[in-house]
Design a protein around this motif. Sequence first.
Motif, PDB file in Angstrom:
ATOM      1  N   LYS A   6      14.861  17.240   7.298  1.00 35.65           N
ATOM      2  CA  LYS A   6      14.370  15.866   7.718  1.00 35.65           C
ATOM      3  C   LYS A   6      13.139  15.767   7.093  1.00 35.65           C
ATOM      4  N   LEU A   7      12.226  16.705   6.953  1.00 33.98           N
ATOM      5  CA  LEU A   7      11.260  16.495   6.196  1.00 33.98           C
ATOM      6  C   LEU A   7      11.219  15.986   4.513  1.00 33.98           C
ATOM      7  N   GLN A   8      12.256  16.368   3.970  1.00 42.51           N
ATOM      8  CA  GLN A   8      12.568  16.196   2.617  1.00 42.51           C
ATOM      9  C   GLN A   8      13.362  14.990   2.457  1.00 42.51           C
ATOM     10  N   THR A   9      13.528  14.276   3.447  1.00 38.19           N
ATOM     11  CA  THR A   9      14.440  12.849   3.017  1.00 38.19           C
ATOM     12  C   THR A   9      13.531  11.852   2.663  1.00 38.19           C
ATOM     13  N   LEU A  10      13.907  11.088   1.418  1.00 30.43           N
ATOM     14  CA  LEU A  10      13.040  10.281   1.108  1.00 30.43           C
ATOM     15  C   LEU A  10      12.912   8.942   1.686  1.00 30.43           C
ATOM     16  N   GLU A  11      13.969   8.598   2.531  1.00 30.16           N
ATOM     17  CA  GLU A  11      13.893   7.330   2.968  1.00 30.16           C
ATOM     18  C   GLU A  11      13.367   7.404   4.463  1.00 30.16           C
ATOM     19  N   THR A  12      13.395   8.230   5.271  1.00 31.09           N
ATOM     20  CA  THR A  12      13.053   8.323   6.552  1.00 31.09           C
ATOM     21  C   THR A  12      11.761   9.250   6.990  1.00 31.09           C
ATOM     22  N   GLY A  13      11.796  10.286   6.312  1.00 25.84           N
ATOM     23  CA  GLY A  13      11.124  11.375   6.679  1.00 25.84           C
ATOM     24  C   GLY A  13       9.739  11.456   5.894  1.00 25.84           C
ATOM     25  N   MET A  14       9.146  12.492   5.931  1.00 26.89           N
ATOM     26  CA  MET A  14       7.558  12.789   5.395  1.00 26.89           C
ATOM     27  C   MET A  14       7.837  12.483   4.001  1.00 26.89           C
ATOM     28  N   GLY A  15       8.940  12.926   3.165  1.00 28.51           N
ATOM     29  CA  GLY A  15       8.936  12.629   1.780  1.00 28.51           C
ATOM     30  C   GLY A  15       8.946  11.209   1.510  1.00 28.51           C
ATOM     31  N   GLY A  16       9.347  10.287   2.455  1.00 29.05           N
ATOM     32  CA  GLY A  16       9.453   8.916   1.882  1.00 29.05           C
ATOM     33  C   GLY A  16       7.890   8.564   2.203  1.00 29.05           C
ATOM     34  N   ALA A  17       7.223   8.885   3.268  1.00 33.80           N
ATOM     35  CA  ALA A  17       5.945   8.437   3.555  1.00 33.80           C
ATOM     36  C   ALA A  17       5.068   8.943   2.366  1.00 33.80           C
ATOM     37  N   ILE A  18       5.166  10.172   1.897  1.00 31.46           N
ATOM     38  CA  ILE A  18       4.475  10.782   0.721  1.00 31.46           C
ATOM     39  C   ILE A  18       4.715   9.800  -0.650  1.00 31.46           C
ATOM     40  N   ALA A  19       6.071   9.580  -0.869  1.00 35.86           N
ATOM     41  CA  ALA A  19       6.250   8.782  -2.012  1.00 35.86           C
ATOM     42  C   ALA A  19       5.619   7.268  -1.932  1.00 35.86           C
ATOM     43  N   VAL A  20       5.700   6.728  -0.713  1.00 33.38           N
ATOM     44  CA  VAL A  20       5.000   5.490  -0.824  1.00 33.38           C
ATOM     45  C   VAL A  20       3.505   5.670  -0.965  1.00 33.38           C
ATOM     46  N   LEU A  21       2.846   6.486  -0.236  1.00 34.93           N
ATOM     47  CA  LEU A  21       1.352   6.678  -0.377  1.00 34.93           C
ATOM     48  C   LEU A  21       1.084   6.880  -2.070  1.00 34.93           C
ATOM     49  N   SER A  22       2.006   7.785  -2.493  1.00 31.48           N
ATOM     50  CA  SER A  22       1.592   8.348  -3.948  1.00 31.48           C
ATOM     51  C   SER A  22       1.569   7.013  -4.871  1.00 31.48           C
ATOM     52  N   SER A  23       2.885   6.243  -4.475  1.00 30.31           N
ATOM     53  CA  SER A  23       2.674   4.797  -5.343  1.00 30.31           C
ATOM     54  C   SER A  23       1.562   3.796  -4.880  1.00 30.31           C
ATOM     55  N   GLN A  24       1.182   3.943  -3.831  1.00 33.82           N
ATOM     56  CA  GLN A  24       0.034   3.021  -3.466  1.00 33.82           C
ATOM     57  C   GLN A  24      -1.408   3.688  -3.949  1.00 33.82           C
ATOM     58  N   VAL A  25      -1.345   4.840  -4.146  1.00 30.86           N
ATOM     59  CA  VAL A  25      -2.551   5.566  -5.045  1.00 30.86           C
ATOM     60  C   VAL A  25      -2.788   5.397  -6.312  1.00 30.86           C
ATOM     61  N   ASP A  26      -1.213   5.234  -6.771  1.00 30.39           N
ATOM     62  CA  ASP A  26      -1.080   4.800  -8.239  1.00 30.39           C
ATOM     63  C   ASP A  26      -1.553   3.414  -8.344  1.00 30.39           C
ATOM     64  N   ASP A  27      -1.470   2.424  -7.782  1.00 27.10           N
ATOM     65  CA  ASP A  27      -1.614   1.043  -7.899  1.00 27.10           C
ATOM     66  C   ASP A  27      -3.106   0.966  -7.492  1.00 27.10           C
ATOM     67  N   MET A  28      -3.603   1.575  -6.401  1.00 24.13           N
ATOM     68  CA  MET A  28      -5.084   1.286  -6.254  1.00 24.13           C
ATOM     69  C   MET A  28      -5.767   2.177  -7.451  1.00 24.13           C
ATOM     70  N   THR A  29      -5.489   2.983  -8.083  1.00 27.80           N
ATOM     71  CA  THR A  29      -6.205   3.526  -9.227  1.00 27.80           C
ATOM     72  C   THR A  29      -6.179   2.547 -10.202  1.00 27.80           C
ATOM     73  N   ARG A  30      -4.860   1.793 -10.744  1.00 29.49           N
ATOM     74  CA  ARG A  30      -4.867   0.861 -11.661  1.00 29.49           C
ATOM     75  C   ARG A  30      -6.070  -0.364 -11.418  1.00 29.49           C
ATOM     76  N   VAL A  31      -5.986  -0.833 -10.230  1.00 27.96           N
ATOM     77  CA  VAL A  31      -6.856  -2.038  -9.714  1.00 27.96           C
ATOM     78  C   VAL A  31      -8.299  -1.352  -9.733  1.00 27.96           C
ATOM     79  N   LEU A  32      -8.662  -0.435  -9.430  1.00 29.32           N
ATOM     80  CA  LEU A  32      -9.984   0.197  -9.588  1.00 29.32           C
ATOM     81  C   LEU A  32     -10.414   0.114 -10.916  1.00 29.32           C
ATOM     82  N   GLU A  33      -9.608   0.635 -11.872  1.00 24.16           N
ATOM     83  CA  GLU A  33     -10.009   0.466 -13.304  1.00 24.16           C
ATOM     84  C   GLU A  33      -9.959  -0.713 -13.830  1.00 24.16           C
ATOM     85  N   LYS A  34      -9.277  -1.589 -13.511  1.00 24.91           N
ATOM     86  CA  LYS A  34      -9.465  -3.301 -13.799  1.00 24.91           C
ATOM     87  C   LYS A  34     -10.935  -3.643 -13.370  1.00 24.91           C
TER      88      LYS A  34
END
Length: 131
Positions: free
Chosen positions: A29-57
């Motif tokens: 359950k923890l490792q499922t990408l759609e509903t579990g913690m894995g999904g939340a971690i993947a979403v947060l990781s992509s948001q961190v990448d976006d924020m890093t790019r925006v911060l550099e700009k």
Amino acid sequence: MQLIADILLASGAFGAAAYCYILARRLKKLQTLETGMGGAIAVLSSQVDDMTRVLEKARGAADHQAKSLDTLTQRGEGVAARLELLLASMHDLPDAPKSGSATSGSSGHEPEKRLRFVRRKSSHDNLEAAE
């Protein structure tokens, strides 16, 4: 005694198997990408990448604006120094002679006449330029 030890050993093995089964289900359950913690971690990781790019700009834009502001400040300081020199040189000029007091023959205590300009709005809203 041997029988009791075997029963305890079997129940311990059964308990460990049940514990491992429950842990395996929770880990899935923890490792499922759609509903579990894995999904939340993947979403947060992509948001961190976006924020890093925006911060550099934003950092690049701020650096550019800081350089522009520094250049304008230096230009302003140069102009202020030139104005100070001009004002200092104006103090060295002699006062202009008053033309009315020398020719009038009076006592010379006449008040200086000042021209008065009055601005009025025209009544026409649309004015055309002459060609």
